[in-house]
Design an enzyme around this catalytic site. Structure first.
Site, mmCIF file in Angstrom:
data_model
loop_
_atom_site.group_PDB
_atom_site.id
_atom_site.type_symbol
_atom_site.label_atom_id
_atom_site.label_comp_id
_atom_site.label_asym_id
_atom_site.label_seq_id
_atom_site.Cartn_x
_atom_site.Cartn_y
_atom_site.Cartn_z
ATOM 1 N N LYS A 1 -1.921 -54.800 -42.653
ATOM 2 C CA LYS A 1 -3.099 -55.641 -42.855
ATOM 3 C C LYS A 1 -2.711 -57.100 -42.624
ATOM 4 O O LYS A 1 -2.529 -57.480 -41.482
ATOM 5 C CB LYS A 1 -3.735 -55.318 -44.183
ATOM 6 C CG LYS A 1 -4.435 -53.951 -44.004
ATOM 7 C CD LYS A 1 -4.799 -53.168 -45.171
ATOM 8 C CE LYS A 1 -5.369 -51.824 -44.679
ATOM 9 N NZ LYS A 1 -5.415 -50.812 -45.688
ATOM 10 N N HIS B 1 -4.394 -54.892 -49.531
ATOM 11 C CA HIS B 1 -5.200 -56.026 -49.054
ATOM 12 C C HIS B 1 -4.807 -57.350 -49.695
ATOM 13 O O HIS B 1 -5.293 -58.400 -49.292
ATOM 14 C CB HIS B 1 -6.693 -55.752 -49.293
ATOM 15 C CG HIS B 1 -7.199 -54.617 -48.467
ATOM 16 N ND1 HIS B 1 -7.767 -54.789 -47.229
ATOM 17 C CD2 HIS B 1 -7.182 -53.287 -48.688
ATOM 18 C CE1 HIS B 1 -8.081 -53.613 -46.723
ATOM 19 N NE2 HIS B 1 -7.738 -52.677 -47.589
ATOM 20 N N SER C 1 -10.369 -52.567 -51.467
ATOM 21 C CA SER C 1 -10.588 -52.656 -50.023
ATOM 22 C C SER C 1 -12.055 -52.636 -49.627
ATOM 23 O O SER C 1 -12.425 -53.247 -48.633
ATOM 24 C CB SER C 1 -9.851 -51.515 -49.324
ATOM 25 O OG SER C 1 -10.303 -50.261 -49.792
#
Ligand SMILES: *Cc1c(COP(=O)(O)O)cnc(C)c1O
Length: 398
Positions: free
Chosen positions: A240, A209, A181
């Site tokens: 996300k 992610h 990240s």
């Protein structure tokens, strides 16, 4: 009555060190821009990589579920908080991740906490990458397992730990992010999985992610490497690329059943709002049905990386839409972040303890919604700010 003066003193100390944190109030987000204090800035801090938090289909799905099921779930999943959107999303996530089953948690943080504490205890060994996300580290500590870290992405060192220690423990669990990240880099998963298998260890990949971002169809880090999902525990978040909120684990049925029975952050908390599950489910469909967003994301990432290099930025990594610009000292990092803000960009400085001492950086991320004009303007601002920063790039970066 006790007072809180000691806390004020501690806060002053944090402030003197230049490490005081506060939240900026955001008025609106639209496309690749963010409005703060009445001014529009180019938004380089969003994790909604595909722009799905703003996608009309995703918003419509949330609205429909909101009307049907109400604003909140009303109780924990095991008590009376399991609604059709929860079940449907778990089925879709399992299929998407090519796993037997999946379980939702209320956030990604709680997924990490629940999974690691349910699977590992004082008789077990957890081995993690040194740069793993704080939620994973907290989970390891809370589990009571013996925790060992290996230097970032160094599989030889991971294997050394397993070779030297595995035999003393009941189980071993190797934990890594699938797309880091704060680095934006991808670990050598095939080698990590091989090392773990050689030493009879389980692998947990946190694809917070990577989901929606990596792999030809956005399935994540395993797809990126063409690795079969069998036997691997895939964690992810809905917050996300999927643009909603919530976390999940996809894996073998017996793992999912164990989590439902043992993961305290699943059992003792209210289910995520059905509208959020419905939004994430539609987002997952969009990921599969509208590849144009992933194409735009990667086109923007390539353009951004090339442009930043040309502007003289010293890039820590350049292999994903997360592109950290190396600075080093946290005071200088915050000064540059502030100068960028003045020039119309929102890109936060990331300081310790989020990243190790001496490795403060400006974390930039691009999304599918940035336009050509957004990126051009952002690169001009970067170039100007760097030109006005004597001593940049800084060589002392740890
Ligand atoms: C953001 C993040 C989480 C937490 O997910 P939330 O849904 O925001 O709670 C977990 N792991 C990693 C690697 C993350 O980046």
């Amino acid at each position: 009555m006790g007072d809180f003066k000691a806390l004020r003193e501690e806060l002053s100390q944090i402030e003197r060190e230049g490490l005081l944190r506060s939240c900026r109030r955001v008025d609106a987000v639209e496309g690749g821009r963010i409005q703060i204090g009445g001014r529009w800035k180019i938004h380089l801090a969003s994790n909604s990589y595909l722009g799905l938090a703003q996608h009309p289909r995703v918003i419509a799905a949330a609205r429909e579920a909101l009307e049907k099921f109400g604003a909140g779930a009303g109780s924990a999943r095991l008590i009376g908080g399991t609604f059709p959107p929860h079940e449907a999303l778990e089925e879709d996530l399992a299929r998407f991740k090519q796993a037997e089953a999946a379980l939702l948690f209320s956030t990604g943080y709680m997924a990490g906490l629940g999974v690691i504490t349910a699977l590992a205890g004082p008789e077990d060994l957890v081995v993690g990458d040194r740069l793993n996300h704080a939620s994973l580290i907290d989970a390891c500590r809370l589990s009571g397992a013996a925790l060992r870290v290996y230097p970032h992405k160094e599989v030889d060192r991971l294997e050394e730990v397993l070779r030297a220690r595995r035999f003393r423990y009941r189980r071993a669990l190797v934990v890594t992010e699938g797309l880091f990240s704060m680095e934006g880099d991808i670990p050598p998963l095939p080698e990590i999985v091989d090392a773990a298998r050689r030493h009879d260890a389980w692998v947990l990949v946190d694809d917070a992610h990577a989901t929606g971002v990596l792999g030809l169809s956005g399935r994540g880090s395993l797809e990126h490497f063409g690795l079969p999902a069998e036997g691997i525990l895939q964690m992810g978040t809905l917050s996300k690329a999927l643009g909603s909120i919530g976390g999940f684990l996809a894996g073998p049925q017996e793992v999912i059943d164990t989590l439902r029975n043992r993961a305290r952050s699943f059992i003792y908390t209210t289910a995520l709002p059905p509208s959020c599950a419905a939004a994430a489910r539609t987002a997952l469909r969009v990921v599969q049905e509208e590849p144009v967003w992933r194409e735009r994301l990667w086109r923007n990432a390539r353009r951004w990386i090339a442009g930043l290099r040309q502007a003289g930025a010293d890039l820590l990594c350049a292999e994903s839409p997360i592109v950290p610009v190396r600075v080093g000292a946290h005071h200088e990092t915050m000064r540059i972040a502030q100068a960028l803000f003045g020039a119309g960009l929102y890109a936060p400085g990331v300081r310790p303890p989020t990243v190790p001492e001496g490795s403060a950086r400006i974390r930039t991320s691009v999304t599918a919604l940035h336009t050509e004009e957004d990126l051009t303007a952002a690169l001009e601002a970067f170039e100007k700010t760097i030109a006005q920063s004597p001593g940049y790039p800084v060589t002392r970066f740890q």
